[in-house]
Design a protein around this motif. Sequence first.
Motif, PDB file in Angstrom:
ATOM      1  N   THR A  15       0.833  -1.209   0.000  1.00 48.03           N
ATOM      2  CA  THR A  15       0.000   0.000   0.000  1.00 48.03           C
ATOM      3  C   THR A  15       0.864   1.253   0.000  1.00 48.03           C
ATOM      4  N   LEU A  16       1.949   1.253   0.760  1.00 50.72           N
ATOM      5  CA  LEU A  16       2.847   2.407   0.788  1.00 50.72           C
ATOM      6  C   LEU A  16       3.411   2.669  -0.607  1.00 50.72           C
ATOM      7  N   PHE A  17       3.808   1.621  -1.297  1.00 54.06           N
ATOM      8  CA  PHE A  17       4.325   1.784  -2.655  1.00 54.06           C
ATOM      9  C   PHE A  17       3.225   2.240  -3.621  1.00 54.06           C
ATOM     10  N   ALA A  18       2.020   1.746  -3.442  1.00 53.19           N
ATOM     11  CA  ALA A  18       0.912   2.174  -4.310  1.00 53.19           C
ATOM     12  C   ALA A  18       0.657   3.671  -4.138  1.00 53.19           C
ATOM     13  N   ILE A  19       0.708   4.156  -2.906  1.00 54.89           N
ATOM     14  CA  ILE A  19       0.532   5.591  -2.659  1.00 54.89           C
ATOM     15  C   ILE A  19       1.701   6.362  -3.259  1.00 54.89           C
ATOM     16  N   ARG A  20       2.926   5.905  -2.979  1.00 51.17           N
ATOM     17  CA  ARG A  20       4.125   6.630  -3.434  1.00 51.17           C
ATOM     18  C   ARG A  20       4.161   6.758  -4.952  1.00 51.17           C
ATOM     19  N   THR A  21       3.758   5.729  -5.664  1.00 50.07           N
ATOM     20  CA  THR A  21       3.842   5.760  -7.124  1.00 50.07           C
ATOM     21  C   THR A  21       2.614   6.400  -7.777  1.00 50.07           C
ATOM     22  N   ALA A  22       1.624   6.809  -6.967  1.00 46.37           N
ATOM     23  CA  ALA A  22       0.422   7.437  -7.506  1.00 46.37           C
ATOM     24  C   ALA A  22       0.452   8.956  -7.442  1.00 46.37           C
ATOM     25  N   VAL A  23       1.419   9.528  -6.726  1.00 43.35           N
ATOM     26  CA  VAL A  23       1.422  10.982  -6.523  1.00 43.35           C
ATOM     27  C   VAL A  23       1.694  11.719  -7.826  1.00 43.35           C
ATOM     28  N   ARG A  24       1.207  12.966  -7.875  1.00 41.50           N
ATOM     29  CA  ARG A  24       1.410  13.808  -9.059  1.00 41.50           C
ATOM     30  C   ARG A  24       2.759  14.498  -9.026  1.00 41.50           C
ATOM     31  N   GLU A  25       3.101  15.061  -7.874  1.00 42.24           N
ATOM     32  CA  GLU A  25       4.368  15.788  -7.738  1.00 42.24           C
ATOM     33  C   GLU A  25       5.422  14.858  -7.152  1.00 42.24           C
ATOM     34  N   ASN A  26       6.663  15.065  -7.580  1.00 48.56           N
ATOM     35  CA  ASN A  26       7.765  14.219  -7.105  1.00 48.56           C
ATOM     36  C   ASN A  26       7.468  12.745  -7.393  1.00 48.56           C
ATOM     37  N   HIS A  27       6.839  12.498  -8.529  1.00 51.31           N
ATOM     38  CA  HIS A  27       6.473  11.134  -8.905  1.00 51.31           C
ATOM     39  C   HIS A  27       7.713  10.307  -9.208  1.00 51.31           C
ATOM     40  N   MET A  28       7.689   9.069  -8.759  1.00 50.01           N
ATOM     41  CA  MET A  28       8.709   8.088  -9.123  1.00 50.01           C
ATOM     42  C   MET A  28       7.990   6.767  -9.377  1.00 50.01           C
ATOM     43  N   SER A  29       8.416   6.072 -10.411  1.00 47.42           N
ATOM     44  CA  SER A  29       7.868   4.749 -10.694  1.00 47.42           C
ATOM     45  C   SER A  29       8.528   3.739  -9.755  1.00 47.42           C
TER      46      SER A  29
END
Length: 162
Positions: A15-29
């Motif tokens: 879930t943490l990775f799903a949130i992290r990779t969904a952001v608009r700003e400072n996005h990282m795959s």
Amino acid sequence: MTLFLRAATPADVRTLFAIRTAVRENHMSLDELVAAGVTPDSVADLVQSPDAGTWIGLWDGEPAGFAMARQDPGDVFALFVLPEMEERGVGRALLTQAEAWLASRGLACAWLLTGGGPGLRAAAFYEARGWVAAGREHDGQIRFTKRLAASSVGEETHFRTR
């Protein structure tokens, strides 16, 4: 509507990775995170470490964001909110939790890094919460610092929202 913060567990890493990779700003795959050394195993280690705090924000029971803080080096390592959960107080509550946890560990000052490109909102978010820009890193990120005060925010916290 209710926001509930709780300590994250290893079961939350996906879930943490799903949130992290969904952001608009400072996005990282996921591939970019792994290349930077942020892997599911390294995050699971942080989640389980007594020297780190990780919280997940649940909006009406659904994951909305998360924050991670590390006692040594005394930073807010991560703070991310799902785009559809922005402007609801999730980031503010998570940041307050991370600051309180760092203060409870005896730190008088904390730091964090955030992107500083044109149009990014993160710098204004931190400044509005008392963080002070303290320069730029070699990669262009802005370093912020903040003096901490003791707080009574706990591991599990309910917030009433509008």
